[in-house]
Design a protein around this motif. Structure first.
Motif, PDB file in Angstrom:
ATOM      1  N   CYS A  98      71.208  59.533 -23.795  1.00 26.86           N
ATOM      2  CA  CYS A  98      71.632  59.964 -25.129  1.00 26.86           C
ATOM      3  C   CYS A  98      71.809  58.791 -26.093  1.00 26.86           C
ATOM      4  N   SER A 124      78.920  61.292 -24.935  1.00 23.03           N
ATOM      5  CA  SER A 124      77.463  61.329 -24.828  1.00 23.03           C
ATOM      6  C   SER A 124      76.993  61.157 -23.399  1.00 23.03           C
ATOM      7  N   THR A 167      70.731  63.133 -28.438  1.00 26.96           N
ATOM      8  CA  THR A 167      71.672  64.035 -27.793  1.00 26.96           C
ATOM      9  C   THR A 167      71.831  65.294 -28.599  1.00 26.96           C
ATOM     10  N   TRP A 199      68.223  63.074 -19.812  1.00 28.24           N
ATOM     11  CA  TRP A 199      67.635  64.393 -19.991  1.00 28.24           C
ATOM     12  C   TRP A 199      66.787  64.741 -18.763  1.00 28.24           C
ATOM     13  N   PRO A 255      69.410  68.539 -22.182  1.00 28.81           N
ATOM     14  CA  PRO A 255      70.311  67.396 -22.356  1.00 28.81           C
ATOM     15  C   PRO A 255      71.337  67.349 -21.236  1.00 28.81           C
TER      16      PRO A 255
END
Length: 759
Positions: free
Chosen positions: A600, A523, A495, A624, A629
């Motif tokens: 992540c 995340s 991440t 992703w 990201p």
């Protein structure tokens, strides 16, 4: 955002409840009554905030005191605050008028009173016998600064030492100064030319109240006779004194010094100490002195009827122990235990069975006041384990990242949370009950249960009972245990949207009636929990991976070709193709090295043992997309009646059926706005910060309505139609308000149970 008038809202509610057969005249009369009852506009006095109670650890603690008879603990702070603690659930907060540091506290033992000495050279007498403690007397010192106070057990005389080396005596009953003053030049030898320094200790001989032991900072100790008004003995040492403590027989006392040594003196042998001890100093050969150590800031000397005495001290570590944490040392006979603390030691007290100083004290615990914690050590068990702290002092044990409040919860919810919380294994604690057991509980005025849920930076969630005036921990949940933890620096979470605390909780959505819990982490992950009273072992953790990107048709692949659009339920695609994996993915990247379809965090592959309480139902992770990201989740809602959870960020929204483990809806921002997107979005723009950059905010709400009538959807009858509404707040970075007509992609959803509101 347009404003609304509360009067119109109330009028609308009244109009709905009014009978359709009512005459127009009666309606006009009711309207006139409403004009007088309901004010035209809201006023400031209608909304006022007031302090009810404070929770958490006292900020910047500075002083500590304990009443051994009533078993009440008092903590003073550098901001003039005073906290009183009794049995679990008994807590009180007070504040001095002057927000100056509390330098010392002295209980009037078993009398319901407390003396506080402040840094502004004032003394205050607190009355603790009333419902709300208050200051009963105050005394101000104008010419001298207060450094130390001593109040003997069952005495009405308070001894006050000053920076000039003098000692004043205060009558506690009238709280006035007596004419008796011990001047420093009379206490030491008249031939001495140097000032002994401030008074650092005052105590009376346990066997003779007329003998007062005075310790000066320079290293001089004086045994003063109050009746004859002269010094009986004077004890001189080369090193500065930090504290002094008596043996209960009154024949010996011990001093702690700035070079890390302890000196034990016989009161009738002032020439030299009976024994010199360096607890943490290295003993050198050839009769040389041990290496100097750090100052011993405080020492206590407690005796037991059946066994060796206890010498308890703070500080005194050798200088070569660089980086070592603060320690409390317990010396009992030939054994020496060094107990490391997480924070700096502010003060400590030894709890004894008797308040009488001339009897065997029989110590059973040590209260250690740390800079950010309160620790109680059990002296009666081997290894000196600590007591489990029942006070809500550890709210910020890990920084709080989100907080939710729920009122009027089901009556069986708090007992259920408490039962599973009590079964959580807590190893290493003392088996005895919390020794601070004074005070009584007040009457609870709330007629309904209240619960506060806090999310923390380490991924933990705590459930608090807020029904009374004090918080009590009911249950603690650790969400991070579902993920693999990085073992080395190279194996970090995949991440770029968070620098630290990858498991931090951002949003909490909870249904108190069905007990379903849903959390969103920093995340870009969502975890759904189901409450169960049975322990289970999950072989494979169910997981969905979701691609969420607003630039569906504009994002180009690295080789110049246009990326294919994401499948949506409306196009006939299989919803499960959005989340093809039900197991943790290791890594996935495109031909040129860009990450793609990689979450992540990595989920554990091994079976997960889940104790009674909240157990994992489903883990959802954004992945992703084309080397970008996933953005952090900004909105979250759960509907347990339909088994749905919906979440979104600046890229779009997604709806998941957590019962079938299936994605039902996945809409990017481009699909929501179509060609009428008022904000120009640059393709392939990097978004690696915590918050997406852009223009102004526009609130949009996606609501899920349960149109069923007369059906109890969550297990508790309220005697009226139940409409379960789930609202989702999406923060889009757009430049202006968007009408509903500009959302062609959602027109087909109007015939279903979804509707969209925008303002």
């Amino acid at each position: 955002m347009r404003k609304f008038n509360i009067r119109k809202v109330l009028d609308g509610l009244t109009a709905v409840s009014s009978s359709s057969s009512a005459s127009s005249s009666s309606q006009q009369q009711q309207s006139g009554n409403r004009e007088s009852d309901v004010p035209e506009t809201l006023q400031s006095e209608h909304f006022q905030l007031c302090k009810t109670v404070r929770h958490g650890f006292p900020y910047q603690p500075s002083a500590l005191a304990f009443d051994p008879v009533q078993r009440i603990l008092a903590i003073g702070t550098q901001t003039g605050a005073l906290r009183l603690f009794g049995r679990p659930g008994v807590e009180c907060y007070c504040q001095h008028d002057a927000e100056t540091a509390v330098i010392q506290l002295q209980f009037l033992i078993n009398e319901g009173a407390l003396v506080s000495a402040l840094a502004d050279d004032t003394l205050h007498l607190w009355n603790l016998r009333q419902k709300r403690p208050a200051i009963f007397h105050s005394l101000k010192f104008n010419r001298e600064r207060i450094t130390f106070c001593h109040l003997p057990f069952q005495s009405k005389w308070l001894y006050v030492g000053t920076e000039r080396g003098n000692i004043h005596i205060v009558n506690v009953e009238s709280f006035t100064l007596s004419g008796y003053v011990i001047m420093w030049n009379k206490a030491i030898e008249l031939s001495s030319k140097s000032h002994p320094g401030p008074v650092v200790h005052i105590s009376d001989n346990p066997m003779d109240e007329g003998k007062l032991l005075i310790g000066y900072e320079s290293g001089i100790v004086v045994l003063w006779d109050l009746k004859s008004k002269k010094a009986d003995y004077r004890y001189t040492h080369d090193e500065a004194i930090h504290s002094v403590a008596w043996h209960h027989e009154g024949k010996q006392f011990i001093c702690s010094h700035s070079d890390g040594t302890l000196t034990i003196w016989n009161i009738k042998s002032p020439a030299k100490p009976l024994q010199t001890i360096t607890p943490h100093g290295k003993q050198l050969k050839d009769g040389k002195k041990p290496e100097p150590c750090k100052p011993i800031l405080k020492v206590e000397y407690k005796t037991a009827r059946a066994g060796e005495p206890f010498i308890i001290l703070s500080g005194g570590l050798s200088y070569d122990t660089v980086g070592r944490r603060p320690c409390l040392t317990v010396m009992h006979g030939k054994s020496t235990a060094v107990l490391e603390m997480d924070y700096s030691i502010v003060d400590f007290l030894t709890l004894c069975e008797t308040p009488y100083p001339n009897d065997f004290q029989e110590p059973y615990a040590v209260v250690v006041l740390l800079e950010k914690d309160l620790v109680l050590i059990d002296l009666a068990q081997n290894g000196y384990p600590i007591f489990e702290n029942p006070y809500p002092l550890n709210i910020h044990e890990s920084p709080v990242t989100c907080c939710e409040y729920f009122a009027d919860c089901p009556v069986d919810l708090i007992p259920a949370l408490y039962s599973v919380g009590a079964r959580q294994k807590r190893q290493g604690y003392s088996k005895k009950e919390w020794p601070i057991s004074g005070g009584n509980w007040g009457l609870v005025t709330q007629s309904y249960p209240e619960i506060i849920i806090t999310g923390h930076a380490d991924g933990s969630i705590k459930f608090w009972d807020a029904s009374a005036i004090t918080l009590q921990v009911l249950y603690k949940l650790k969400t991070a245990k579902v993920f693999e933890k990085s073992r080395n620096k190279d194996d970090k979470p995949n991440t770029d949207i968070v620098d630290e605390d990858p498991y931090a909780i951002q949003i909490i959505s909870w249904c108190p009636e069905s007990r379903m819990l849903c959390i969103a982490g920093v995340s870009a992950h969502v975890i759904i929990y189901r409450f169960s009273k049975q322990e289970v072992t999950t072989e494979v953790i169910p997981m969905l991976e979701v691609r969420l990107l607003y630039e569906i048709n504009d994002v180009e692949s690295p080789d110049g070709e246009q990326a294919p659009p994401l499948p949506t339920p409306g196009t006939g695609s299989n919803p499960q193709s959005i989340a093809p994996q039900s197991h943790p993915s290791t890594s996935s990247s495109s031909s040129d090295g860009l990450r793609d379809n990689v979450p992540c965090l990595k989920i554990k592959n091994s079976p997960l043992k889940q104790s009674a309480g909240y157990q994992i139902e489903l883990v959802i992770q954004l992945v992703w997309v084309s080397g970008e990201p996933p953005q952090q989740i900004t909105s979250l809602a759960v509907n347990s009646a339909y088994g749905l959870v919906v979440f979104g960020n600046c890229n779009g929204i997604a709806m998941v059926d957590y019962l079938q483990k299936t994605v039902l809806l996945n809409l990017g921002t481009t699909e929501l706005y179509g060609s009428n997107d008022p904000y120009r979005r640059e393709p392939r723009s990097p978004r690696k910060s915590r918050q997406p950059s852009g223009g102004k905010n526009c609130w949009m709400f996606l609501c899920l309505l349960d149109e069923s009538t007369g059906v109890e959807t969550a297990g508790r009858e309220r005697g009226r139609e139940r409409q379960v509404i789930m609202s989702l707040s999406l923060f889009f970075r757009i430049g202006q308000t968007v009408p509903i007509a500009y959302l062609p992609s959602l027109r087909s959803l109007w015939d279903s149970k979804f509707f969209l509101m925008s303002h």
